[in-house]
Scaffold this motif. Structure first.
Motif, PDB file in Angstrom:
ATOM      1  N   VAL A 147      -8.224 -23.074 -24.672  1.00 56.16           N
ATOM      2  CA  VAL A 147      -7.515 -22.071 -23.876  1.00 56.16           C
ATOM      3  C   VAL A 147      -7.821 -20.663 -24.384  1.00 56.16           C
ATOM      4  O   VAL A 147      -8.128 -19.761 -23.594  1.00 56.16           O
ATOM      5  CB  VAL A 147      -5.989 -22.347 -23.890  1.00 56.16           C
ATOM      6  CG1 VAL A 147      -5.205 -21.175 -23.322  1.00 56.16           C
ATOM      7  CG2 VAL A 147      -5.681 -23.625 -23.132  1.00 56.16           C
ATOM      8  N   PHE A 148      -7.762 -20.470 -25.695  1.00 61.03           N
ATOM      9  CA  PHE A 148      -8.045 -19.144 -26.237  1.00 61.03           C
ATOM     10  C   PHE A 148      -9.487 -18.726 -25.952  1.00 61.03           C
ATOM     11  O   PHE A 148      -9.741 -17.586 -25.573  1.00 61.03           O
ATOM     12  CB  PHE A 148      -7.773 -19.093 -27.744  1.00 61.03           C
ATOM     13  CG  PHE A 148      -6.338 -18.896 -28.079  1.00 61.03           C
ATOM     14  CD1 PHE A 148      -5.708 -17.691 -27.838  1.00 61.03           C
ATOM     15  CD2 PHE A 148      -5.600 -19.922 -28.638  1.00 61.03           C
ATOM     16  CE1 PHE A 148      -4.378 -17.507 -28.137  1.00 61.03           C
ATOM     17  CE2 PHE A 148      -4.261 -19.757 -28.947  1.00 61.03           C
ATOM     18  CZ  PHE A 148      -3.644 -18.534 -28.694  1.00 61.03           C
ATOM     19  N   ALA A 149     -10.444 -19.628 -26.130  1.00 64.50           N
ATOM     20  CA  ALA A 149     -11.844 -19.275 -25.902  1.00 64.50           C
ATOM     21  C   ALA A 149     -12.084 -18.905 -24.439  1.00 64.50           C
ATOM     22  O   ALA A 149     -12.750 -17.908 -24.148  1.00 64.50           O
ATOM     23  CB  ALA A 149     -12.755 -20.423 -26.322  1.00 64.50           C
ATOM     24  N   VAL A 150     -11.532 -19.683 -23.523  1.00 63.36           N
ATOM     25  CA  VAL A 150     -11.764 -19.431 -22.102  1.00 63.36           C
ATOM     26  C   VAL A 150     -11.049 -18.161 -21.642  1.00 63.36           C
ATOM     27  O   VAL A 150     -11.662 -17.277 -21.028  1.00 63.36           O
ATOM     28  CB  VAL A 150     -11.333 -20.648 -21.249  1.00 63.36           C
ATOM     29  CG1 VAL A 150     -11.322 -20.313 -19.773  1.00 63.36           C
ATOM     30  CG2 VAL A 150     -12.245 -21.827 -21.526  1.00 63.36           C
ATOM     31  N   VAL A 151      -9.771 -18.048 -21.929  1.00 64.23           N
ATOM     32  CA  VAL A 151      -9.004 -16.889 -21.445  1.00 64.23           C
ATOM     33  C   VAL A 151      -9.517 -15.589 -22.071  1.00 64.23           C
ATOM     34  O   VAL A 151      -9.786 -14.610 -21.359  1.00 64.23           O
ATOM     35  CB  VAL A 151      -7.495 -17.084 -21.709  1.00 64.23           C
ATOM     36  CG1 VAL A 151      -6.720 -15.814 -21.425  1.00 64.23           C
ATOM     37  CG2 VAL A 151      -6.960 -18.236 -20.866  1.00 64.23           C
ATOM     38  N   LEU A 152      -9.667 -15.580 -23.395  1.00 64.43           N
ATOM     39  CA  LEU A 152     -10.150 -14.358 -24.043  1.00 64.43           C
ATOM     40  C   LEU A 152     -11.597 -14.067 -23.664  1.00 64.43           C
ATOM     41  O   LEU A 152     -11.984 -12.900 -23.530  1.00 64.43           O
ATOM     42  CB  LEU A 152     -10.004 -14.466 -25.559  1.00 64.43           C
ATOM     43  CG  LEU A 152      -8.572 -14.505 -26.080  1.00 64.43           C
ATOM     44  CD1 LEU A 152      -8.571 -14.661 -27.593  1.00 64.43           C
ATOM     45  CD2 LEU A 152      -7.806 -13.274 -25.678  1.00 64.43           C
ATOM     46  N   GLY A 153     -12.399 -15.100 -23.475  1.00 62.86           N
ATOM     47  CA  GLY A 153     -13.782 -14.902 -23.040  1.00 62.86           C
ATOM     48  C   GLY A 153     -13.856 -14.271 -21.659  1.00 62.86           C
ATOM     49  O   GLY A 153     -14.675 -13.375 -21.417  1.00 62.86           O
ATOM     50  N   LEU A 154     -12.994 -14.713 -20.740  1.00 68.35           N
ATOM     51  CA  LEU A 154     -12.973 -14.128 -19.393  1.00 68.35           C
ATOM     52  C   LEU A 154     -12.497 -12.672 -19.423  1.00 68.35           C
ATOM     53  O   LEU A 154     -13.076 -11.813 -18.744  1.00 68.35           O
ATOM     54  CB  LEU A 154     -12.094 -14.965 -18.462  1.00 68.35           C
ATOM     55  CG  LEU A 154     -12.662 -16.322 -18.077  1.00 68.35           C
ATOM     56  CD1 LEU A 154     -11.641 -17.125 -17.266  1.00 68.35           C
ATOM     57  CD2 LEU A 154     -13.953 -16.164 -17.290  1.00 68.35           C
ATOM     58  N   PHE A 155     -11.454 -12.391 -20.199  1.00 72.06           N
ATOM     59  CA  PHE A 155     -10.995 -11.003 -20.332  1.00 72.06           C
ATOM     60  C   PHE A 155     -12.097 -10.135 -20.935  1.00 72.06           C
ATOM     61  O   PHE A 155     -12.348  -9.018 -20.484  1.00 72.06           O
ATOM     62  CB  PHE A 155      -9.735 -10.912 -21.197  1.00 72.06           C
ATOM     63  CG  PHE A 155      -8.469 -11.105 -20.434  1.00 72.06           C
ATOM     64  CD1 PHE A 155      -8.017 -10.156 -19.533  1.00 72.06           C
ATOM     65  CD2 PHE A 155      -7.709 -12.250 -20.628  1.00 72.06           C
ATOM     66  CE1 PHE A 155      -6.849 -10.339 -18.822  1.00 72.06           C
ATOM     67  CE2 PHE A 155      -6.535 -12.445 -19.928  1.00 72.06           C
ATOM     68  CZ  PHE A 155      -6.104 -11.495 -19.019  1.00 72.06           C
ATOM     69  N   SER A 156     -12.749 -10.643 -21.966  1.00 68.84           N
ATOM     70  CA  SER A 156     -13.825  -9.900 -22.619  1.00 68.84           C
ATOM     71  C   SER A 156     -14.954  -9.628 -21.637  1.00 68.84           C
ATOM     72  O   SER A 156     -15.463  -8.502 -21.558  1.00 68.84           O
ATOM     73  CB  SER A 156     -14.340 -10.687 -23.821  1.00 68.84           C
ATOM     74  OG  SER A 156     -15.462 -10.050 -24.373  1.00 68.84           O
ATOM     75  N   LEU A 157     -15.352 -10.639 -20.892  1.00 70.20           N
ATOM     76  CA  LEU A 157     -16.412 -10.478 -19.910  1.00 70.20           C
ATOM     77  C   LEU A 157     -16.032  -9.426 -18.864  1.00 70.20           C
ATOM     78  O   LEU A 157     -16.848  -8.569 -18.509  1.00 70.20           O
ATOM     79  CB  LEU A 157     -16.708 -11.816 -19.241  1.00 70.20           C
ATOM     80  CG  LEU A 157     -17.823 -11.824 -18.205  1.00 70.20           C
ATOM     81  CD1 LEU A 157     -19.149 -11.452 -18.867  1.00 70.20           C
ATOM     82  CD2 LEU A 157     -17.911 -13.181 -17.546  1.00 70.20           C
ATOM     83  N   GLY A 158     -14.793  -9.471 -18.388  1.00 70.70           N
ATOM     84  CA  GLY A 158     -14.331  -8.489 -17.414  1.00 70.70           C
ATOM     85  C   GLY A 158     -14.366  -7.070 -17.963  1.00 70.70           C
ATOM     86  O   GLY A 158     -14.801  -6.127 -17.278  1.00 70.70           O
TER      87      GLY A 158
END
Length: 149
Positions: free
Chosen positions: A126-137
């Motif tokens: 969950v942390f990798a996916v959510v933070l990864g998506l925010f980072s990408l955005g």
């Protein structure tokens, strides 16, 4: 008045990289846990302690529950380690768990992740996916502000 040189673009870059670092750290944790589940040695263990830890004033969740697990290696060493709760409601002290560990360093590389205990896999995912998506955005926003996309 701009707080950072470059204003909003710099903020997007710095914050995007910051969140990306945490996403990467969570992804590495996930890879390590999955590797232990697949190639590690397995032993029967137990939840040896459930304690409340004070993380200090000023944190959103000041107190957190920490789970300590124990198991015995084939050479007779008793090893204790901390891990995420294996389920949404935690465990009682003394509850049996399946431990996957690295025989070369069981005290530092062990997990209770496995069938019926997906908390140590779910949390880093969950942390990798959510933070990864925010980072990408944020990084895409930075690139758009700079005119690169």
């Amino acid at each position: 008045m701009d707080v950072l040189p470059g204003g909003t673009a710099t903020f997007l870059l710095v914050f995007g990289l910051f969140l990306g670092a945490f996403a990467g750290r969570s992804a590495l944790r996930l890879v390590r846990v999955l590797g232990l589940m697949r190639r590690g040695a397995h032993a029967e263990g137990r939840c040896s302690e459930r304690r409340v830890v004070d993380r200090g004033a000023g944190t959103e969740r000041r107190y957190t529950t920490e789970y300590v697990f124990a198991f015995r290696t084939p050479d007779g060493r008793e090893v204790e380690f901390t891990d995420h709760s294996p389920g949404p409601f935690g465990l009682e002290v003394g509850a049996p768990v399946r431990v996957s560990y690295d025989p070369a360093d069981p005290a530092r590389r062990a997990t209770v992740a496995g069938p019926g205990a997906w908390g140590p896999v779910l949390m880093p995912t969950v942390f990798a996916v959510v933070l990864g998506l925010f980072s990408l955005g944020l990084l895409l926003g930075f690139a758009a502000m700079r005119g690169w996309i």
